[in-house]
Enzyme design. Structure first.
Site, PDB file in Angstrom:
ATOM      1  N   HIS A  67     -38.635  15.271 -15.410  1.00  0.00           N
ATOM      2  CA  HIS A  67     -38.017  14.010 -15.854  1.00  0.00           C
ATOM      3  C   HIS A  67     -36.495  14.112 -15.902  1.00  0.00           C
ATOM      4  O   HIS A  67     -35.800  13.094 -16.010  1.00  0.00           O
ATOM      5  CB  HIS A  67     -38.555  13.623 -17.232  1.00  0.00           C
ATOM      6  CG  HIS A  67     -38.635  12.144 -17.462  1.00  0.00           C
ATOM      7  ND1 HIS A  67     -37.777  11.244 -16.862  1.00  0.00           N
ATOM      8  CD2 HIS A  67     -39.484  11.390 -18.222  1.00  0.00           C
ATOM      9  CE1 HIS A  67     -38.072  10.020 -17.250  1.00  0.00           C
ATOM     10  NE2 HIS A  67     -39.111  10.075 -18.069  1.00  0.00           N
ATOM     11  N   ASP A  79     -37.060   9.537 -12.726  1.00  0.00           N
ATOM     12  CA  ASP A  79     -37.594   8.686 -13.787  1.00  0.00           C
ATOM     13  C   ASP A  79     -39.032   8.275 -13.477  1.00  0.00           C
ATOM     14  O   ASP A  79     -39.534   8.464 -12.355  1.00  0.00           O
ATOM     15  CB  ASP A  79     -36.718   7.445 -13.960  1.00  0.00           C
ATOM     16  CG  ASP A  79     -35.328   7.791 -14.476  1.00  0.00           C
ATOM     17  OD1 ASP A  79     -35.227   8.781 -15.232  1.00  0.00           O
ATOM     18  OD2 ASP A  79     -34.371   7.082 -14.124  1.00  0.00           O
TER      19      ASP A  79
END
Length: 524
Positions: free
Chosen positions: A496, A500
């Site tokens: 992450h 995204d």
């Protein structure tokens, strides 16, 4: 950079070996574990396995040459690399350093060697210039077993490959100084081989003085052996490996044969004559006492498990990992698989897993942050091609081979490459070069019934796809009719920090559409 392959040290007292036959020629491709050449000591003939992968660039010694132990015999690397620094020299700067401790360690053993019959030690081979220790995999012989020169005593592992250790002595396995899973320094005594009653305590690593042998204990041991083999043992001087192998196989004492070979060397025909005349037979050592059952077993990590643990711990402690679960209608890939199955190999061997990997290779380039490596200083390296890693379950643990430029391959090419790499991974012959450089990885445990899981990203990669099993689900069709369909689950874990949730989900959505319309994807 080219690497030298050493002449192995096949025993404590072995200082040099003679090259028998080269199995590879300059220019040949070489994988770790490939047989490069055969070599002989005064006791046996062995095969030298390559400790490096690439191309055989240069051969420093020819067939029949006598080569000092732990000296570079040849060079393996990439075409065009310079090999002059390796030629006719000890293994870089390691050989003198390695030889000195060996000599120092041997001195106390020689000084402490007891009078009378003594066992011989088998040492842990040095499988490469930089290898300082190896892990014992599995013992193939147990205490009390009969051993011939060249028999496989145990398997051992480096961080790159698995090898087999051949016995350099004949007789009975009297003692094992290390067990399965133990890490053993190279050139250290691993076990002792001899005849019942032979002294061996002085060979044990760390032993300063041999344990005194009580006369009362020595007497029964001496009685267990015939006087002729004991007396003749000291007279055995030179024997060919083939003759020794035949003698041990027939259970006769080769020292009772009269050598008719060069310089009185005992050769095969001398053993044949000894057998025909009913030569002296070795006695079999008594079976070891039964070991009481224990409540538990402690198992040490092997080299592969150590590497996996280190990589996974680093992954989970340095990344912000997130997993998304998707599924797609597998009707079309199942139908295509059913169409291919009756065909001859290799087309008939194409699997559902191959089809998913093919779709991944064709889709992941649309999401550059997933086909990437996370470097230091917050730099993301995007790749122009897909080097697809795939998790492979092997007897040694999890291995991840790499299919380079998978995005340029047809489905058949990718399937054949995957099966070839998987086979090499399972038998321990996969080159280290084929276990690195992946830009994205796929892991399939759907065949075990797994419905969903959280695969762990293999750093420095930024994503990994888990393939799950197929379940029957329902959906609404036209006119409100409920239909069932086969749904295959997919689990995407990603870093992450780099990507995204939305772009990761778009990739998964595109991948699912490509798999549901597999025939169209094949036509692109």
């Amino acid at each position: 950079m080219a690497e030298g392959v050493l002449m192995p040290k096949a025993g404590i007292t072995v200082e040099s070996c003679i090259i028998g036959e080269w199995k590879k020629k300059v220019g040949d491709s070489v994988a770790v574990g490939d047989i490069l050449f055969t070599y002989e000591t005064d006791k046996a003939e062995f095969e030298c396995e390559s400790t490096a992968a690439g191309t055989l660039l240069d051969i420093f010694y020819q067939e029949g040459d006598e080569v000092p132990c732990l000296v570079n015999v040849c060079a393996v690397g990439n075409p065009g690399e310079d090999t002059s620094a390796l030629k006719n020299a000890p293994a870089a700067s390691d050989a003198p350093a390695a030889a000195a401790p060996t000599a120092e360690a041997a001195a106390p053993a020689a000084a402490a060697r007891p009078a009378g019959p003594c066992a011989e030690a088998v040492i842990m081979p040095k499988a490469g210039i930089t290898v300082e220790s190896c892990i014992i995999g599995e013992w193939k012989k147990q205490i009390g077993d009969s051993v011939a020169v060249g028999d496989i005593l145990f398997t051992y592992e480096t961080d790159k490959a698995e090898f087999e250790c051949e016995s350099t002595a004949a007789g009975t396995l009297l003692a094992k100084f290390f067990e399965d899973g133990d890490e053993v320094p190279c050139l250290e005594n691993v076990c002792a081989i001899g005849n019942a009653g032979d002294a061996y305590e002085f060979l044990k690593p760390g032993a300063e003085v041999p344990a005194p042998v009580a006369e009362a204990a020595a007497a029964p041991a001496a009685a267990a052996e015939t006087a002729a083999p004991a007396a003749a043992k000291a007279e055995l001087t030179a024997i060919s490996p083939r003759a020794m192998a035949k003698a041990v196989s027939a259970g006769v004492n080769p020292a009772m044969a009269t050598g008719t070979g060069p310089n009185g060397r005992i050769i095969e025909r001398d053993i044949d004559k000894l057998i025909a005349e009913g030569g002296a037979v070795y006695t079999t050592a008594a079976a070891p006492a039964a070991v009481p059952e224990t409540e538990f077993e402690d198992v040490k990590f092997n080299a592969v498990r150590k590497a996996t643990a280190k990589s996974m711990t680093k992954s989970l402690s340095t990344m912000a990992q997130l997993t998304q679960q998707f599924s797609f209608d597998a009707t079309q890939i199942q139908a295509y698989r059913a169409m291919l199955k009756p065909m001859d190999a290799p087309m008939g061997k194409i699997s559902l897993n191959d089809m998913v990997m093919f779709a991944v290779a064709k889709t992941v380039l649309s999401c550059p942050d997933l086909n990437a490596n996370m470097l230091e200083d917050n730099v993301v390296r995007h790749f122009n091609h897909v080097n697809l890693g795939f998790a492979c379950d092997t007897p040694r643990g999890l291995i991840v081979p790499t299919i380079f430029h998978a995005d340029e391959m047809s489905l058949l090419e990718l399937s054949m490459a995957a099966k070839e790499l998987a086979a090499a991974a399972r038998d321990g012959s996969l080159s280290p070069d084929k276990m690195q450089g992946a830009t994205f990885t796929v892991s399939n445990i759907g065949s075990f019934g797994c419905e969903a899981f959280t695969p762990v990203v293999n750093p420095p990669q930024t994503g990994i796809l888990g393939i799950c099993n197929i379940q029957t689900k329902i959906k609404s069709a036209k006119n409100g009719v409920i239909e069932t369909y086969p749904a295959m689950g997919l689990s995407l874990t990603f870093d992450h920090r780099v990507i995204d949730g939305a772009p990761a989900a778009r990739f998964m959505s595109d991948l699912c559409k490509n798999l549901e319309n597999f025939m169209t994807l094949m036509a692109k």
